[in-house]
Structure formats: C-alpha cells, structure tokens
Design a protein around this motif. Structure first.
Motif, PDB file in Angstrom:
ATOM      1  N   GLY A   1       0.772  -1.235   0.000  1.00 40.02           N
ATOM      2  CA  GLY A   1       0.000   0.000   0.000  1.00 40.02           C
ATOM      3  C   GLY A   1       0.803   1.286   0.000  1.00 40.02           C
ATOM      4  N   ASN A   2       2.078   1.219   0.390  1.00 38.52           N
ATOM      5  CA  ASN A   2       2.886   2.437   0.402  1.00 38.52           C
ATOM      6  C   ASN A   2       3.980   2.420  -0.667  1.00 38.52           C
ATOM      7  OD1 ASN A   2       4.519   0.521   1.604  1.00 38.52           O
ATOM      8  ND2 ASN A   2       5.102   1.772   3.334  1.00 38.52           N
ATOM      9  N   ALA A   3       3.865   1.520  -1.631  1.00 37.30           N
ATOM     10  CA  ALA A   3       4.799   1.452  -2.758  1.00 37.30           C
ATOM     11  C   ALA A   3       4.058   1.893  -4.015  1.00 37.30           C
ATOM     12  CB  ALA A   3       5.317   0.031  -2.926  1.00 37.30           C
ATOM     13  N   TRP A   4       4.740   2.665  -4.877  1.00 40.02           N
ATOM     14  CA  TRP A   4       4.048   3.178  -6.055  1.00 40.02           C
ATOM     15  C   TRP A   4       4.763   2.861  -7.352  1.00 40.02           C
ATOM     16  CZ3 TRP A   4       6.760   6.777  -8.912  1.00 40.02           C
ATOM     17  CH2 TRP A   4       7.734   7.533  -8.261  1.00 40.02           C
ATOM     18  N   LYS A   5       3.972   2.924  -8.432  1.00 39.24           N
ATOM     19  CA  LYS A   5       4.457   2.820  -9.803  1.00 39.24           C
ATOM     20  C   LYS A   5       4.029   4.097 -10.514  1.00 39.24           C
ATOM     21  CE  LYS A   5       5.820  -0.375 -11.913  1.00 39.24           C
ATOM     22  NZ  LYS A   5       7.188  -0.755 -12.244  1.00 39.24           N
TER      23      LYS A   5
ATOM     24  N   THR B   1      -2.922   8.088  -3.011  1.00 39.59           N
ATOM     25  CA  THR B   1      -2.212   8.316  -1.750  1.00 39.59           C
ATOM     26  C   THR B   1      -1.841   6.965  -1.144  1.00 39.59           C
ATOM     27  OG1 THR B   1      -4.290   8.394  -0.509  1.00 39.59           O
ATOM     28  CG2 THR B   1      -3.405  10.498  -1.263  1.00 39.59           C
ATOM     29  N   PRO B   2      -0.750   6.925  -0.390  1.00 41.49           N
ATOM     30  CA  PRO B   2      -0.350   5.627   0.202  1.00 41.49           C
ATOM     31  C   PRO B   2      -1.352   5.150   1.230  1.00 41.49           C
ATOM     32  CG  PRO B   2       1.124   7.407   0.911  1.00 41.49           C
ATOM     33  CD  PRO B   2       0.175   7.994  -0.064  1.00 41.49           C
ATOM     34  N   LYS B   3      -1.517   3.857   1.271  1.00 43.69           N
ATOM     35  CA  LYS B   3      -2.396   3.232   2.258  1.00 43.69           C
ATOM     36  C   LYS B   3      -1.619   3.111   3.566  1.00 43.69           C
ATOM     37  CE  LYS B   3      -5.144  -0.902   3.039  1.00 43.69           C
ATOM     38  NZ  LYS B   3      -5.541  -2.197   2.491  1.00 43.69           N
ATOM     39  N   LYS B   4      -2.202   3.565   4.631  1.00 44.14           N
ATOM     40  CA  LYS B   4      -1.558   3.510   5.952  1.00 44.14           C
ATOM     41  C   LYS B   4      -1.748   2.118   6.553  1.00 44.14           C
ATOM     42  CE  LYS B   4      -1.149   8.209   6.435  1.00 44.14           C
ATOM     43  NZ  LYS B   4      -0.164   8.651   5.514  1.00 44.14           N
ATOM     44  N   GLY B   5      -0.724   1.663   7.263  1.00 43.74           N
ATOM     45  CA  GLY B   5      -0.845   0.401   7.987  1.00 43.74           C
ATOM     46  C   GLY B   5      -0.697  -0.802   7.203  1.00 43.74           C
TER      47      GLY B   5
END
Length: 95
Positions: free
Chosen positions: A67-71, A91-95
């Motif tokens: 959830g906190n890694a992006w392309k 937006t990044p997913k928390k947790g």
C-alpha cells in the motif's frame, strides 16, 4: 605487470557495476512527466520509489500490492486501475 593492472582495472569496473545495481537510483524526473504516482499496484520488488518503512527506493517493496509502494502510470489512470483485484490509489495506504 601490464596483465595484472588490466585484471585489477577490469575487476574494479565489475565491482562498481554490481554495486550500482544493488542500490537502486531514484526514479528519473523525466519518467514522471505526464505520469502520476499510483500506490498499491506494484509487485514485490517492482515499485518505482518511496515504498515506506523498511525500504529505500525503487525495487525495494517487500510484497505484492504494498500500500505504500508506487508505480508511475499515465496521469489520470491510477484510480481506474484494477490489478488482480487491487485498485490503484493516489495516496499511500496507511498500515
């Protein structure tokens, strides 16, 4: 002497090449032109950058669809992406 110098030079070049692969460079700015960060769709080790705690940059995500890694994807397409049941997020997913 010439042969040993050549061997050392070659060995140094190879060591430098392998070391640069081990530390992923940040995503080039030109790749972001016309693109946006899309979180939650990258496969393990295939993210472009900023994968959060426990990671450093490109290629360091520790699990698929983290959830906190992006392309980087074409602008305006992220939220409509569905990768094996995982929706893209801006937006990044928390947790």
């Amino acid at each position: 002497m010439i042969r040993s110098t050549l061997a050392l030079t070659l060995a140094g070049s190879l060591a430098t090449a392998f070391a640069s692969v081990a530390f992923a460079a940040p995503l080039p700015a030109e790749k972001m032109v016309g693109n946006e960060k899309c979180y939650g769709i990258a496969l393990k080790g295939k993210n472009d950058c900023a994968a959060g705690a426990g990671t450093t940059c490109a290629g360091t995500s520790t699990m698929d669809y983290q959830g906190n890694a992006w392309k980087a994807v074409p602008a305006g397409t992220c939220t409509s992406m569905n990768v094996n049941g995982h929706m893209g997020m801006l937006t990044p997913k928390k947790g």
